[in-house]
Design an enzyme around this catalytic site. Structure first.
Site, PDB file in Angstrom:
ATOM      1  N   HIS A  53      40.584  21.841  55.326  1.00  0.00           N
ATOM      2  CA  HIS A  53      41.548  22.310  54.344  1.00  0.00           C
ATOM      3  C   HIS A  53      41.689  21.310  53.209  1.00  0.00           C
ATOM      4  O   HIS A  53      41.338  20.132  53.333  1.00  0.00           O
ATOM      5  CB  HIS A  53      42.892  22.562  55.017  1.00  0.00           C
ATOM      6  CG  HIS A  53      42.872  23.740  55.945  1.00  0.00           C
ATOM      7  ND1 HIS A  53      43.981  24.191  56.604  1.00  0.00           N
ATOM      8  CD2 HIS A  53      41.850  24.565  56.318  1.00  0.00           C
ATOM      9  CE1 HIS A  53      43.659  25.243  57.351  1.00  0.00           C
ATOM     10  NE2 HIS A  53      42.376  25.487  57.179  1.00  0.00           N
ATOM     11  N   GLU A  55      44.230  19.784  51.884  1.00  0.00           N
ATOM     12  CA  GLU A  55      45.055  18.605  52.127  1.00  0.00           C
ATOM     13  C   GLU A  55      44.278  17.523  52.860  1.00  0.00           C
ATOM     14  O   GLU A  55      44.366  16.329  52.529  1.00  0.00           O
ATOM     15  CB  GLU A  55      46.298  18.986  52.940  1.00  0.00           C
ATOM     16  CG  GLU A  55      47.143  20.080  52.305  1.00  0.00           C
ATOM     17  CD  GLU A  55      46.803  21.467  52.798  1.00  0.00           C
ATOM     18  OE1 GLU A  55      47.726  22.262  53.007  1.00  0.00           O
ATOM     19  OE2 GLU A  55      45.598  21.753  52.987  1.00  0.00           O
ATOM     20  N   TRP A 178      31.357  52.135  25.951  1.00  0.00           N
ATOM     21  CA  TRP A 178      32.552  51.457  26.422  1.00  0.00           C
ATOM     22  C   TRP A 178      33.784  51.843  25.615  1.00  0.00           C
ATOM     23  O   TRP A 178      33.735  51.960  24.396  1.00  0.00           O
ATOM     24  CB  TRP A 178      32.363  49.943  26.343  1.00  0.00           C
ATOM     25  CG  TRP A 178      31.120  49.463  27.017  1.00  0.00           C
ATOM     26  CD1 TRP A 178      29.957  49.059  26.427  1.00  0.00           C
ATOM     27  CD2 TRP A 178      30.903  49.355  28.412  1.00  0.00           C
ATOM     28  NE1 TRP A 178      29.039  48.691  27.371  1.00  0.00           N
ATOM     29  CE2 TRP A 178      29.587  48.865  28.608  1.00  0.00           C
ATOM     30  CE3 TRP A 178      31.690  49.624  29.546  1.00  0.00           C
ATOM     31  CZ2 TRP A 178      29.047  48.630  29.869  1.00  0.00           C
ATOM     32  CZ3 TRP A 178      31.154  49.395  30.801  1.00  0.00           C
ATOM     33  CH2 TRP A 178      29.857  48.908  30.955  1.00  0.00           C
ATOM     34  N   GLY A 304      37.604  57.181  39.268  1.00  0.00           N
ATOM     35  CA  GLY A 304      37.947  58.248  38.347  1.00  0.00           C
ATOM     36  C   GLY A 304      39.369  58.726  38.527  1.00  0.00           C
ATOM     37  O   GLY A 304      40.117  58.240  39.386  1.00  0.00           O
ATOM     38  N   LEU A 307      40.598  60.043  42.230  1.00  0.00           N
ATOM     39  CA  LEU A 307      40.776  59.005  43.239  1.00  0.00           C
ATOM     40  C   LEU A 307      41.917  58.075  42.849  1.00  0.00           C
ATOM     41  O   LEU A 307      42.689  57.626  43.717  1.00  0.00           O
ATOM     42  CB  LEU A 307      39.475  58.221  43.432  1.00  0.00           C
ATOM     43  CG  LEU A 307      39.491  57.128  44.510  1.00  0.00           C
ATOM     44  CD1 LEU A 307      40.007  57.652  45.841  1.00  0.00           C
ATOM     45  CD2 LEU A 307      38.099  56.519  44.674  1.00  0.00           C
TER      46      LEU A 307
END
Length: 375
Positions: A53, A55, A178, A304, A307
Site C-alpha cells: 500500500h 503508506e 462528431w 443509445g 438503453l
C-alpha cells in the site's frame, strides 16, 4: 517561502493517488506523503500489482526519517489483514507522530477502526482535510464496497436541444461524425482510462461501429473491458469490436440466442455470457452484478437512447457526464438522450452537479444518488 499547510500536503497526496487510475482497481486510489520538518522524506501511490500500500511504500522510502514525521494520506490506512498486513501496524512501527487523512474508509465494516487504533497508541490523527476531493476520487470503490455494484456513469454528447445523433439519413449525409469538440473527445479517453469497463448496446454497435477502447496512452493493469448487451447476438463479425478483440470484449445475450453465432464469436476471442431476459431484453441488473463479481468497480455507459432510459428507469445509473456542444439538431426524427417506453414519465433530478469547459463545449457532471449512502 510560504509554509505549506495540511491542505497543501494533502493535495500532493491526492495527486499521487490519481496516478493509480487504471493501476489500482479493484483497490482504492491511495497516495501517501511523509513530511518531516517541512520536507518530503517519502511519497508513493498504490498499484494493485505492486501489492504494498501507498503508506507502506512511503514509510519505507522515508526509513528512519519517518520517526516523528507526519503522514498524509487521502484514505484511512487499513487495519486488517488482507493481501497485505495492516498499514496501521507499519505506521506504529515507523514511529510517525501524526497522521492526517482526508476521509475514513468507505467500507462500513472497517471505517474509523484504524483511526481509533492509532489514537489509542498516542498518535495524533486529523481527518477531513480535502475530504470532498478524496470522496470523488474513490467514489467507484465506495459504490462497489458498499453495494456490490460497480459505479455506473452515463456519458453522452448532446446538442443544446438534447439530441445525441441526427436522423439516420441526415447522419449518413453529414460530412462530420462528431457532435462534441476535439477537447471533449480527448477527455472522454481519460474517462475511459478511469473506468474498468465501457458498456453499450448492440444498437449502438450496428449504428456507429464504435471501437470503445482506451486511447489515452496511459498505462493500465487490465485492458478496458468492452461490454455489449446483445439479446439476439446481432453483433457483426466484421465490427470493430470483434475485429480488435483481445480477451477484452464481453457480450451478454439471451439464453435463446443462436448457439452457432455464439460459437463463431467465441472462436474470435469474444466471451459470450447468457443471462435471462427482462422484458425481452438482457437483464442489466444481473449484468452489473456479475461485472462486480469480476471485480469491475466502475462502468462507463456509452449507449443509445433506449438503453440510457432503461438504465435510469431501473435506478442503475449513479452519475452522468454530459457534454453539450453549441449546436442544434432539431427535427422530430433526431435521436434524444432518452427514448422508448422506459423514458415515458421519467423524472430525474441531479444532485451535487458541476460544470466543466472543454474547448467550445461545456459538460455537466452530476449524481443521481449518494454513492456513499447506505444500501
Amino acid at each position: 517561502m510560504a509554509v505549506r499547510t495540511d491542505s497543501d500536503w494533502m493535495q500532493q497526496a491526492l495527486e499521487l493517488a490519481g496516478q493509480g487510475h487504471g493501476l489500482a482497481s479493484p483497490n482504492p486510489l491511495v497516495g501517501a506523503v511523509v513530511v518531516r520538518a517541512g520536507e518530503v522524506v517519502g511519497q508513493a501511490f498504490h498499484t494493485y500489482d505492486g501489492l504494498k500500500h501507498a503508506e507502506v511504500l512511503a514509510l519505507e522510502q522515508a526509513g528512519e526519517r519517518a520517526r516523528g514525521a507526519t503522514l498524509y494520506t487521502n484514505l484511512e490506512p487499513c487495519c486488517h489483514y488482507g493481501r497485505t498486513p495492516p498499514c496501521s501496524e507499519r505506521i506504529l512501527a515507523a514511529g510517525v507522530s501524526r497522521v492526517v487523512a482526508a476521509m475514513a474508509d468507505p467500507n462500513p465494516a472497517v471505517s474509523g477502526k484504524s483511526f481509533a487504533q492509532l489514537r489509542v497508541a498516542g498518535i495524533e490523527v486529523s481527518v477531513g482535510v480535502r475530504e470532498e476531493e478524496a470522496r470523488r476520487l474513490n467514489e467507484a470503490f465506495a459504490r462497489y464496497i458498499r453495494s456490490g455494484f460497480p459505479l455506473v456513469t452515463l456519458k453522452a454528447a448532446l446538442t443544446l436541444d438534447g439530441k445525441i445523433a441526427p436522423a439516420a439519413t441526415a447522419f449518413q449525409a453529414a460530412n462530420h461524425r462528431w457532435i462534441s469538440s476535439e477537447e471533449s473527445r480527448a477527455f472522454v479517453q481519460l474517462l475511459r482510462h478511469q473506468h474498468d469497463a465501457v458498456l453499450t448496446g448492440v444498437g449502438t454497435v450496428l449504428a456507429d461501429d464504435p471501437l470503445l477502447s482506451d486511447r489515452s496512452g496511459q498505462a493500465r493493469r487490465r485492458r478496458l473491458l468492452r461490454v455489449v448487451l446483445d439479446t439476439r447476438l446481432r453483433i457483426p463479425l466484421d465490427s470493430k469490436l470483434v475485429c480488435t478483440a483481445e480477451n477484452d470484449v464481453l457480450v451478454y445475450a439471451s439464453e435463446d440466442a443462436s448457439p452457432g453465432k455464439r460459437r463463431e464469436l467465441e472462436g474470435r476471442g469474444i466471451e459470450v455470457r447468457l443471462v435471462k431476459e427482462v422484458g425481452g431484453e438482457v437483464g442489466l441488473r444481473a449484468v452489473l452484478r456479475e461485472l462486480a463479481e469480476r471485480e469491475i468497480i466502475s462502468v462507463l455507459l456509452e449507449a443509445g437512447a433506449h438503453l440510457n432510459a432503461y438504465a435510469i428507469e431501473m435506478n442503475l445509473v449513479d452519475k452522468v457526464f454530459l457534454f453539450y456542444a453549441p449546436k442544434f439538431l432539431g427535427g422530430d426524427d433526431a435521436v434524444p438522450l432518452l427514448a422508448g417506453e422506459a423514458a415515458h414519465g421519467l423524472t430525474v433530478t441531479l444532485r451535487d452537479y458541476r460544470l466543466h469547459r472543454f474547448g467550445t463545449d461545456f459538460a455537466l457532471e452530476g449524481y443521481l444518488r449518494d454513492v456513499f449512502g447506505n444500501y
